[in-house]
Design a protein around this motif. Sequence first.
Motif, PDB file in Angstrom:
ATOM      1  N   SER A   1       0.841  -1.206   0.000  1.00 42.68           N
ATOM      2  CA  SER A   1       0.000   0.000   0.000  1.00 42.68           C
ATOM      3  C   SER A   1       0.872   1.251   0.000  1.00 42.68           C
ATOM      4  O   SER A   1       0.911   2.023   0.968  1.00 42.68           O
ATOM      5  N   ILE A   2       1.570   1.453  -1.093  1.00 41.37           N
ATOM      6  CA  ILE A   2       2.419   2.634  -1.277  1.00 41.37           C
ATOM      7  C   ILE A   2       1.741   3.538  -2.295  1.00 41.37           C
ATOM      8  O   ILE A   2       1.547   3.160  -3.445  1.00 41.37           O
ATOM      9  N   ALA A   3       1.355   4.727  -1.853  1.00 39.70           N
ATOM     10  CA  ALA A   3       0.582   5.614  -2.712  1.00 39.70           C
ATOM     11  C   ALA A   3       1.354   5.970  -3.980  1.00 39.70           C
ATOM     12  O   ALA A   3       2.542   6.276  -3.940  1.00 39.70           O
ATOM     13  N   GLY A   4       0.652   5.908  -5.101  1.00 40.37           N
ATOM     14  CA  GLY A   4       1.269   6.242  -6.368  1.00 40.37           C
ATOM     15  C   GLY A   4       1.199   5.083  -7.345  1.00 40.37           C
ATOM     16  O   GLY A   4       0.504   4.090  -7.113  1.00 40.37           O
ATOM     17  N   THR A   5       1.936   5.210  -8.427  1.00 43.64           N
ATOM     18  CA  THR A   5       1.902   4.209  -9.488  1.00 43.64           C
ATOM     19  C   THR A   5       3.313   3.944 -10.002  1.00 43.64           C
ATOM     20  O   THR A   5       4.128   4.870 -10.107  1.00 43.64           O
ATOM     21  N   ALA A   6       3.590   2.692 -10.295  1.00 38.01           N
ATOM     22  CA  ALA A   6       4.852   2.314 -10.940  1.00 38.01           C
ATOM     23  C   ALA A   6       4.521   1.476 -12.166  1.00 38.01           C
ATOM     24  O   ALA A   6       3.767   0.513 -12.079  1.00 38.01           O
ATOM     25  N   VAL A   7       5.081   1.861 -13.307  1.00 34.50           N
ATOM     26  CA  VAL A   7       4.885   1.115 -14.547  1.00 34.50           C
ATOM     27  C   VAL A   7       6.238   0.632 -15.038  1.00 34.50           C
ATOM     28  O   VAL A   7       7.180   1.420 -15.169  1.00 34.50           O
ATOM     29  N   GLU A   8       6.339  -0.667 -15.296  1.00 34.28           N
ATOM     30  CA  GLU A   8       7.551  -1.252 -15.855  1.00 34.28           C
ATOM     31  C   GLU A   8       7.246  -1.799 -17.241  1.00 34.28           C
ATOM     32  O   GLU A   8       6.290  -2.560 -17.406  1.00 34.28           O
ATOM     33  N   ALA A   9       8.050  -1.401 -18.204  1.00 32.88           N
ATOM     34  CA  ALA A   9       7.951  -1.959 -19.556  1.00 32.88           C
ATOM     35  C   ALA A   9       9.264  -2.688 -19.839  1.00 32.88           C
ATOM     36  O   ALA A   9      10.321  -2.065 -19.902  1.00 32.88           O
TER      37      ALA A   9
END
Length: 348
Positions: A138-146
């Motif tokens: 539950s870490i606020a924010g977003t991480a996107v890995e491509a």
Amino acid sequence: MSEIKLLDKQTASKIAAGEVIERPAGVLKELIENSLDAGADIVNIDIEKAGKTLIRVSDNGKGIEEEDLPKTILRHTTSKINDFEDLNNLNTFGFRGEALFSVAAISKVSITSCRRGQSGAKISAEAGKITARTKAPSIAGTAVEARDLFFNTPARLKFLKSDSVERAHLLQAAEEAALANPEVAFNVKVDGVKVYNLPPQQNTEEGLRKRTAKILGEDLAQTLLYIEDETYGLRAFVSPADKLIAARDSQFFFINRRPVGAKILQQAVYKAYQPYRAKDKHPAVILFMQLPPVDFDVNIHPQKKEIKFMEESAVYNFICKKISAAVLRQSHAEQLAGAAAPQPVPEP
């Protein structure tokens, strides 16, 4: 027998992705813009092997609801608009619902996100198809890995430039975002090495100059002239007449914080420097304009790289005159200062 066939969805998706993403820097640009649209004031970027192995962007933005995560990689799904008329009042970078769809179509993607006060969630996808859905911290924010960019379109992978060229394009995308958003902290790593650690700055002349110094160098940044005018929301840093440089790579143009190619702006800049410029010298310029969305069109290019102004001649004349006046004032001030300076006493 009919010769016209309807393409299958997978093939159509790859073609559509190619219209939005030509190289790794296109992926990075789309992911950064999503972070900024989400209200992030910290953006972390990790790049491996010129982006072909990994492009990762994480932020502290508002996050995505768990139930919405699978929708993010579907085509034409967006939180930015409800109908066509909304385009006339749009103040976000993305709106067509093609960014994550395009990234997911030509890579192996994972998206981890959490709204403040909610539980985190993660989806993984390959070639646009979801392969896993799991819980996440539950870490606020977003991480996107491509990962493994263009793994399913080897022809496109083959036509990428050398790693050094692709890295340069990736860093340019990060630099453009950092210049346009000084109040946002940017941290950039390339193959594990920290390239940029940019703390947030105020969106003032001083803050913009500090951010510029981190990217273009202290010596260049301190020489630049500052221009501000309410007309067209103009703010700009430009070279004085006697400080032109040998390359064009220090020229940045932004409309509503979006980096753009606009030949009309570049032509206006060069017209302003015509009395002072040798053929092998170029002005540095960082130019921002803030315009109502109805005053320009950003959709004349699939990657939204080029824009067209509704009143091009008016914009051209305005930019040319403002820069000409600033450069001329500086030249006159230096001439007066030189004339007033005490002359050395000749030796007997």
